[in-house]
Design an enzyme around this catalytic site. Structure first.
Site, PDB file in Angstrom:
ATOM      1  N   SER A   1       0.976  -1.270  -0.076  1.00  0.00           N
ATOM      2  CA  SER A   1       0.100   0.261  -0.039  1.00  0.00           C
ATOM      3  C   SER A   1       0.750   1.347   0.138  1.00  0.00           C
ATOM      4  O   SER A   1       2.011   1.145   0.316  1.00  0.00           O
ATOM      5  CB  SER A   1      -0.834  -0.012   1.108  1.00  0.00           C
ATOM      6  OG  SER A   1      -0.042   0.368   2.412  1.00  0.00           O
ATOM      7  N   LYS A   2       0.277   2.215  -0.262  1.00  0.00           N
ATOM      8  CA  LYS A   2       0.845   3.607  -0.424  1.00  0.00           C
ATOM      9  C   LYS A   2       1.693   4.013   0.915  1.00  0.00           C
ATOM     10  O   LYS A   2       2.619   4.781   0.717  1.00  0.00           O
ATOM     11  CB  LYS A   2      -0.262   4.748  -0.678  1.00  0.00           C
ATOM     12  CG  LYS A   2      -0.449   5.050  -1.985  1.00  0.00           C
ATOM     13  CD  LYS A   2      -1.394   6.154  -1.993  1.00  0.00           C
ATOM     14  CE  LYS A   2      -2.415   6.051  -3.220  1.00  0.00           C
ATOM     15  NZ  LYS A   2      -3.597   6.982  -3.150  1.00  0.00           N
ATOM     16  N   ARG A   3       1.306   3.431   1.883  1.00  0.00           N
ATOM     17  CA  ARG A   3       1.990   3.942   3.264  1.00  0.00           C
ATOM     18  C   ARG A   3       3.457   3.694   2.996  1.00  0.00           C
ATOM     19  O   ARG A   3       4.296   4.199   3.937  1.00  0.00           O
ATOM     20  CB  ARG A   3       1.249   3.406   4.517  1.00  0.00           C
ATOM     21  CG  ARG A   3       0.164   4.387   5.035  1.00  0.00           C
ATOM     22  CD  ARG A   3      -0.700   3.750   5.900  1.00  0.00           C
ATOM     23  NE  ARG A   3      -1.444   2.629   5.434  1.00  0.00           N
ATOM     24  CZ  ARG A   3      -1.600   1.332   6.168  1.00  0.00           C
ATOM     25  NH1 ARG A   3      -0.691   1.375   7.277  1.00  0.00           N
ATOM     26  NH2 ARG A   3      -2.104   0.331   5.542  1.00  0.00           N
TER      27      ARG A   3
END
Ligand code: GLU
Length: 479
Positions: free
Chosen positions: A257-259
């Site tokens: 994910s983007k995180r």
């Protein structure tokens, strides 16, 4: 599924941002399956949640699919027999279909206000029940409901979910999945703004567009029961479903994910990965061909891919492997092709006229195209020499005298090329009985500021006589 039907797969992204690399992996599988079966790959833009739409995202989605060679047979720009392929252009169709369900007794108008729905939700939560709609409007008579709709009262259309029914579908990868209809809410099909929900639109479109295989990420499994109930309500045949596992972050922890860094397909191109290499990497992530040979082009993948052979376990997005594959693809390029692809990665101060001499020295060492700056900067930028590296396995006096003698020797060279530099330097080393590895490494560090470079003598040749002498002089003075 009727086996005489043309195989049609689809990719149905929402224009809410950049294409996630995981979605690219799913698109690849859809594309390959359609091509393998002489079918059609369809692109559909799912833009019914207009609050989340990002301006320009549709164009960028189309562009990125093309960059990766996943060209659609039906969809925006090219059209097709069951268009339009943009959901916001199909609103009347969804309304019509939802009303059909009202007519057949499978859906109903609901007039509940947001406040009421919120209260119902809170009550359910208090009772520790899954928050579901309490079916308050389900028994309003047909005439009353129609009259209220005609008078302009705000409403939604909900699916009349049957009580306590076993509902099942077959997932190509996971086998039979059974659920009880009591777990499904009387979901909204048409919202009060007349837009369909994702669930209605996806089912109507997959049916209308004659999609035979729905391949998507496993995050959609929990939505599938809602879709199956809709297929049943309409009396439509189910497509084949296959839900592929998500990728895990490169560190192995959690869904990619983007995180944990950039995850859009575009971001990999921006970091210097070749589209063919990323595609090849996605092919073998959780799947391998019979002979285990991992380097393959799209044609071979299409010939060999079978969704049923994909691993059901989530796999780690292994960047080391991607680097390895990218290197192989870079090495396959001709010099002209490589130069072209490098163009957008060259820093502004890169001396283009020296490309023909610099590139052959570093081409072997490029892992991504973006490495070009790091690998070549010492050819055209001032360097910084680390004293510890310069003096490694030696001492200031020895290094000074080595550099002094080297400068004197190199100054006398009339011709400056790798072979001549090498002969002179080797002779000097032998005459003085210097330790070869220490001396050569010191020469490398003093000329480039680095301990790892292309072959030393070629490198010195390309840096140029004047620059090399200057750099050696500088290091000698500070050693
Ligand atoms: N619009 C959904 C998405 O953005 C499509 C999901 C599906 O394939 O049904 O991924």
């Amino acid at each position: 599924m009727n086996s005489n039907k043309m195989v049609k797969t689809r990719m149905a992204p929402s224009p809410t941002g950049e294409l996630h690399v995981g979605s690219l992996g799913i698109a690849l599988k859809n594309y390959a399956w359609a091509k393998k079966n002489n079918g059609h790959f369809i692109l559909r833009i799912e833009d019914t949640d207009q609050t989340r739409e990002v301006p320009g995202a549709t164009d960028r989605l189309k562009e990125i699919f093309k960059t990766f060679g996943l060209v659609w047979d039906e969809g925006p720009d090219v059209g097709g027999p069951n268009g339009p392929y943009i959901q916001s252009h199909r609103l009347s169709l969804y309304r019509e279909r939802a009303e059909e369900l009202v007519e057949s007794g499978n859906a109903y108008y609901c007039f509940c206000s947001q406040e009421r729905l919120e209260k119902v939700r809170q009550k359910m939560i208090e009772k520790k029940l899954p928050p579901k709609y309490d079916r308050h409007c389900r028994n309003i008579s047909g005439e009353e409901a129609k009259a209220r709709v005609s008078s302009g009262e705000s409403h939604v259309i909900r699916l009349k979910v049957p009580d306590n029914q076993e509902v099942k579908f077959n997932d190509l990868l996971r086998g039979e999945i059974i659920f009880n209809s009591d777990t499904v809410d009387d979901q909204v099909l048409i919202k009060s703004d007349n837009f369909p929900t994702y669930h209605l639109a996806v089912v109507v479109d997959d049916y209308e567009m004659e999609i035979t295989h729905v391949f998507r990420g496993e995050e959609w499994i929990s939505s599938t029961p809602k879709h199956i109930l809709l297929y049943h309500a309409f009396g439509w045949e189910l497509p084949v479903f296959c839900h592929f596992p998500v990728y895990l972050n490169p560190d192995g922890k959690g869904k990619m994910s983007k995180r944990k860094g950039t995850v859009s397909a575009q971001s990999f191109l921006d970091r210097g990965y070749l589209p063919e290499a990323l595609l090849n990497f996605l092919m073998i992530l959780g799947w391998s061909p019979e002979n285990e040979e991992e380097i393959m082009d799209l044609d071979r993948y299409i010939a060999e891919f079978d969704p049923a052979d994909v691993s059901m376990k989530s796999v780690v997005f292994d960047l080391k492997k991607l680097d390895w594959i990218n290197g192989i693809y870079i090495r396959k390029l001709s010099t002209e092709e490589l130069e072209k692809k490098l163009a957008s990665f060259l820093p502004p101060d890169f001396p283009n006229e020296r490309m023909p001499e610099i590139l052959p020295l570093v081409a072997e060492r490029l892992v991504t195209l973006a490495d070009i700056e790091e690998l070549t900067s010492f050819f055209y930028r001032d360097i910084k020499v680390d004293d510890q590296q310069l003096l490694k396995k030696s001492n200031p006096e020895e290094v000074k005298s080595q550099l002094n003698a080297t400068i004197t020797t190199l100054k006398q060279l009339k011709v400056w090329n790798a072979a001549i530099i090498e002969a002179a330097v080797r002779q000097l080393q032998e005459e003085n009985s210097w330790k070869r590895s220490q001396y050569f490494m010191m020469l490398r560090v003093a000329a480039t500021g680095k301990t790892a470079t292309p072959p030393l003598f070629e490198t010195l040749a390309v840096i140029g006589k004047e620059k090399v002498l200057q750099r050696y002089q500088h290091s000698m003075e500070k050693a």
